[in-house]
Design a protein around this motif. Structure first.
Motif, PDB file in Angstrom:
ATOM      1  N   ASP A 178     -60.570 -64.716  -5.236  1.00 34.21           N
ATOM      2  CA  ASP A 178     -60.197 -65.791  -4.318  1.00 34.21           C
ATOM      3  C   ASP A 178     -60.732 -65.523  -2.915  1.00 34.21           C
ATOM      4  O   ASP A 178     -61.276 -66.418  -2.267  1.00 34.21           O
ATOM      5  CB  ASP A 178     -58.675 -65.969  -4.265  1.00 34.21           C
ATOM      6  N   ASP A 179     -60.594 -64.283  -2.441  1.00 37.14           N
ATOM      7  CA  ASP A 179     -61.088 -63.943  -1.106  1.00 37.14           C
ATOM      8  C   ASP A 179     -62.608 -64.083  -1.022  1.00 37.14           C
ATOM      9  O   ASP A 179     -63.148 -64.584  -0.034  1.00 37.14           O
ATOM     10  CB  ASP A 179     -60.661 -62.532  -0.707  1.00 37.14           C
ATOM     11  N   LYS A 180     -63.310 -63.667  -2.079  1.00 36.58           N
ATOM     12  CA  LYS A 180     -64.768 -63.818  -2.111  1.00 36.58           C
ATOM     13  C   LYS A 180     -65.140 -65.298  -2.014  1.00 36.58           C
ATOM     14  O   LYS A 180     -66.030 -65.675  -1.256  1.00 36.58           O
ATOM     15  CB  LYS A 180     -65.339 -63.269  -3.420  1.00 36.58           C
ATOM     16  N   LEU A 236     -63.550 -57.311  -2.574  1.00 35.80           N
ATOM     17  CA  LEU A 236     -62.550 -58.363  -2.390  1.00 35.80           C
ATOM     18  C   LEU A 236     -62.153 -58.947  -3.744  1.00 35.80           C
ATOM     19  O   LEU A 236     -62.948 -58.931  -4.688  1.00 35.80           O
ATOM     20  CB  LEU A 236     -63.106 -59.490  -1.516  1.00 35.80           C
ATOM     21  N   ASN A 237     -60.947 -59.501  -3.814  1.00 32.75           N
ATOM     22  CA  ASN A 237     -60.565 -60.207  -5.036  1.00 32.75           C
ATOM     23  C   ASN A 237     -61.355 -61.518  -5.095  1.00 32.75           C
ATOM     24  O   ASN A 237     -61.944 -61.947  -4.103  1.00 32.75           O
ATOM     25  CB  ASN A 237     -59.043 -60.414  -5.121  1.00 32.75           C
ATOM     26  N   GLN A 257     -55.353 -66.392   6.620  1.00 32.44           N
ATOM     27  CA  GLN A 257     -55.934 -65.665   5.487  1.00 32.44           C
ATOM     28  C   GLN A 257     -57.397 -65.296   5.771  1.00 32.44           C
ATOM     29  O   GLN A 257     -57.816 -64.165   5.502  1.00 32.44           O
ATOM     30  CB  GLN A 257     -55.832 -66.483   4.204  1.00 32.44           C
ATOM     31  N   ILE A 258     -58.178 -66.231   6.302  1.00 36.75           N
ATOM     32  CA  ILE A 258     -59.579 -65.945   6.617  1.00 36.75           C
ATOM     33  C   ILE A 258     -59.665 -64.839   7.669  1.00 36.75           C
ATOM     34  O   ILE A 258     -60.481 -63.914   7.540  1.00 36.75           O
ATOM     35  CB  ILE A 258     -60.309 -67.235   7.079  1.00 36.75           C
ATOM     36  N   MET A 279     -64.529 -66.717   1.474  1.00 35.35           N
ATOM     37  CA  MET A 279     -65.577 -66.287   2.411  1.00 35.35           C
ATOM     38  C   MET A 279     -66.866 -67.044   2.144  1.00 35.35           C
ATOM     39  O   MET A 279     -67.558 -67.464   3.078  1.00 35.35           O
ATOM     40  CB  MET A 279     -65.833 -64.782   2.284  1.00 35.35           C
ATOM     41  N   ARG A 299     -57.544 -62.441   8.205  1.00 39.79           N
ATOM     42  CA  ARG A 299     -57.182 -61.170   7.565  1.00 39.79           C
ATOM     43  C   ARG A 299     -58.304 -60.635   6.680  1.00 39.79           C
ATOM     44  O   ARG A 299     -58.543 -59.432   6.635  1.00 39.79           O
ATOM     45  CB  ARG A 299     -55.900 -61.342   6.755  1.00 39.79           C
ATOM     46  N   ILE A 300     -58.987 -61.523   5.982  1.00 39.32           N
ATOM     47  CA  ILE A 300     -60.115 -61.097   5.132  1.00 39.32           C
ATOM     48  C   ILE A 300     -61.218 -60.518   6.007  1.00 39.32           C
ATOM     49  O   ILE A 300     -61.791 -59.463   5.703  1.00 39.32           O
ATOM     50  CB  ILE A 300     -60.650 -62.271   4.282  1.00 39.32           C
ATOM     51  N   LYS A 319     -60.259 -57.140   7.242  1.00 41.04           N
ATOM     52  CA  LYS A 319     -60.382 -56.178   6.147  1.00 41.04           C
ATOM     53  C   LYS A 319     -61.856 -55.790   5.933  1.00 41.04           C
ATOM     54  O   LYS A 319     -62.191 -54.608   5.791  1.00 41.04           O
ATOM     55  CB  LYS A 319     -59.822 -56.800   4.861  1.00 41.04           C
TER      56      LYS A 319
END
Length: 176
Positions: free
Chosen positions: A126-128, A123-124, A158-159, A131, A161-162, A165
């Protein structure tokens, strides 16, 4: 002279309030990334030291939590730039025995944990961090949305979608 003393007391008060409110969360954020308590403590200390220096230069911090997470992230980047990959000799010195056999369940559990860590690493940043804040820190979506300057609805999407993924990548890793 009175103004500088009062300014210093205000700076100290702000800094100690930040430590009291966020030290544990910042430590967990860092520990989650390095998986070593001593290293996480060092990086946490470095994060707060740099924050103190920033404050003593007369700067103000409008959003302390966001500032500290950003400072911690920068400290992690510095740490990884300095660290080098381990050689087999250093692993052997640390007690690694390539000829030993562990219980199968423990090996599989460790393998699964490593798989999840590896997938999270894809993950990028921001996504990390999103989470981590949502699931490790158990922050409410409203608070995370505020930190990122997004609406609650946008952050919820966004959460979702993460997670979708991550599930897909985990499933794909199990097939291989």
């Amino acid at each position: 002279m009175q103004d500088s003393e009062s300014s210093q007391k205000k700076t100290e008060e702000v800094f100690f309030d930040m430590i009291q409110a966020y030290e544990d969360a910042i430590f967990r954020f860092i520990y989650f990334r390095v998986n070593d308590r001593a290293t996480a403590l060092d990086i946490t200390q470095d994060t707060f030291t740099k924050t103190w220096l920033y404050l003593t230069r007369g700067n103000t911090i409008e959003y302390p939590e966001a500032f500290l997470y950003r400072a911690a992230k920068n400290a992690l980047v510095d740490y990884y730039k300095k660290s080098k990959s381990s050689s087999l000799d250093s692993l052997l010195d640390a007690g690694y025995d390539p000829g030993s056999y562990a219980v199968t369940d423990e090996v599989l559990r460790q393998d699964d944990i490593q798989t999840v860590r590896t997938i999270l690493d894809t993950l990028n940043e921001d996504d990390k961090q999103i989470m981590f804040l949502r699931f490790a820190e158990e922050k409410p979506i409203e608070e995370i949305a505020t930190l990122y300057g997004k609406s609650v609805n946008a952050m919820t999407v966004q959460i979702h979608r993460i997670i979708k993924k991550l599930r897909g990548r985990y499933t794909d890793s199990q097939i291989l």
